[in-house]
Write an enzyme that holds these catalytic residues in place. Structure first.
Site, PDB file in Angstrom:
ATOM      1  CG  ASP A  38      -0.359   0.230   2.533  1.00 17.03           C
ATOM      2  OD1 ASP A  38       0.885   0.371   2.600  1.00 17.03           O
ATOM      3  OD2 ASP A  38      -1.096   0.304   3.531  1.00 17.03           O
ATOM      4  CB  THR A  51       2.608  -1.891  10.942  1.00 18.00           C
ATOM      5  OG1 THR A  51       1.344  -2.365  10.437  1.00 18.00           O
ATOM      6  CG2 THR A  51       2.431  -0.519  11.561  1.00 18.00           C
ATOM      7  CG  HIS A  73      11.301 -24.056  12.576  1.00 13.95           C
ATOM      8  ND1 HIS A  73      11.491 -23.902  13.939  1.00 13.95           N
ATOM      9  CD2 HIS A  73      12.452 -24.607  12.104  1.00 13.95           C
ATOM     10  CE1 HIS A  73      12.695 -24.353  14.266  1.00 13.95           C
ATOM     11  NE2 HIS A  73      13.296 -24.781  13.167  1.00 13.95           N
ATOM     12  CG  HIS A 114       9.625 -27.814  11.531  1.00 11.40           C
ATOM     13  ND1 HIS A 114       9.372 -27.272  12.765  1.00 11.40           N
ATOM     14  CD2 HIS A 114      10.956 -28.097  11.489  1.00 11.40           C
ATOM     15  CE1 HIS A 114      10.506 -27.217  13.451  1.00 11.40           C
ATOM     16  NE2 HIS A 114      11.476 -27.718  12.704  1.00 11.40           N
TER      17      HIS A 114
HETATM   18  C1  RB5 Z   1      -1.902   2.985   6.425  1.00 14.54           C
HETATM   19  O1  RB5 Z   1      -1.957   4.240   7.031  1.00 14.54           O
HETATM   20  C2  RB5 Z   1      -1.526   1.915   7.437  1.00 14.54           C
HETATM   21  O2  RB5 Z   1      -2.582   1.720   8.302  1.00 14.54           O
HETATM   22  C3  RB5 Z   1      -1.163   0.642   6.724  1.00 14.54           C
HETATM   23  O3  RB5 Z   1      -0.090   0.886   5.877  1.00 14.54           O
HETATM   24  C4  RB5 Z   1      -0.725  -0.508   7.588  1.00 14.54           C
HETATM   25  O4  RB5 Z   1       0.275  -0.116   8.464  1.00 14.54           O
HETATM   26  C5  RB5 Z   1      -1.801  -1.269   8.251  1.00 14.54           C
HETATM   27  O5  RB5 Z   1      -1.573  -2.280   8.923  1.00 14.54           O
END
Ligand code: RB5
Length: 173
Positions: free
Chosen positions: A32, A91, A122, A157
């Protein structure tokens, strides 16, 4: 139940045939807006490793929804069109949560080289998730190189990941 078992078996066979035919590993990559810049960097790493890839977007830092990239990449892995996927958002969490909804996907959100290695050995993870806002480019590059190069150990595994597949089959009915 029988239908879903057969569909899964056919998809595995198609994947084996494709691998035997071209003997090439292929990756699908998606991000994204929060992962776009890191995606562009990781594409160069993949190229440098001589691995073929398909970029499913996004193509800019304009705001988009991570699900619109996670699901298509995960489905390409699950149906055997590509061998593995890499997904990047801010994230890595949205990508990993979404990708893991697709049957057959074992998506791992990785922040360090040790877990990059272990999740291949694993868990036979088939999707790598990275955080474009949480992991520096050089660490992410190291993670991607390790994850792309590491093999599944099988053995005990395999029994464990088979239990995940079995659960998916039973749940589908
Ligand atoms: C976008 O602002 C953010 O929420 C997305 O990139 C991500 O981190 C979501 O888990």
């Amino acid at each position: 139940m029988l239908k879903s078992v057969l569909v899964n078996d056919i998809m595995s066979c198609e994947k084996m045939v494709r691998e035997t035919e071209d003997n090439e590993v292929k990756i699908a990559i998606g991000a994204d807006h929060g992962g776009y810049e890191l995606k562009e960097h990781i594409k160069k790493v993949i190229e440098d490793m001589g691995i073929e890839y398909e970029d499913l977007g996004t193509d800019s830092v304009e705001s988009v929804d991570y699900t619109d990239y996670a699901i298509p990449v995960a489905e390409k892995v699950a149906n055997g069109e590509v061998d593995r996927g890499i997904l990047i958002c801010g994230t890595g969490i949205g990508m990993s949560v979404s990708a893991n909804k697709v049957d057959g996907i074992r998506a791992a959100l990785v922040h360090d080289s040790y877990t990059a290695k272990l999740t291949r050995q694993h868990n036979d993870s088939n999707v790598l998730c990275l955080g474009g806002r949480t992991t520096g480019f050089l660490i992410a590059e190291e993670i991607a190189r390790i994850w792309l190069g590491e093999e599944f150990e099988g053995g005990r595994h395999e029994r464990r990941i088979n239990k995940i597949s079995q659960y998916e089959k039973v749940r589908k009915g």
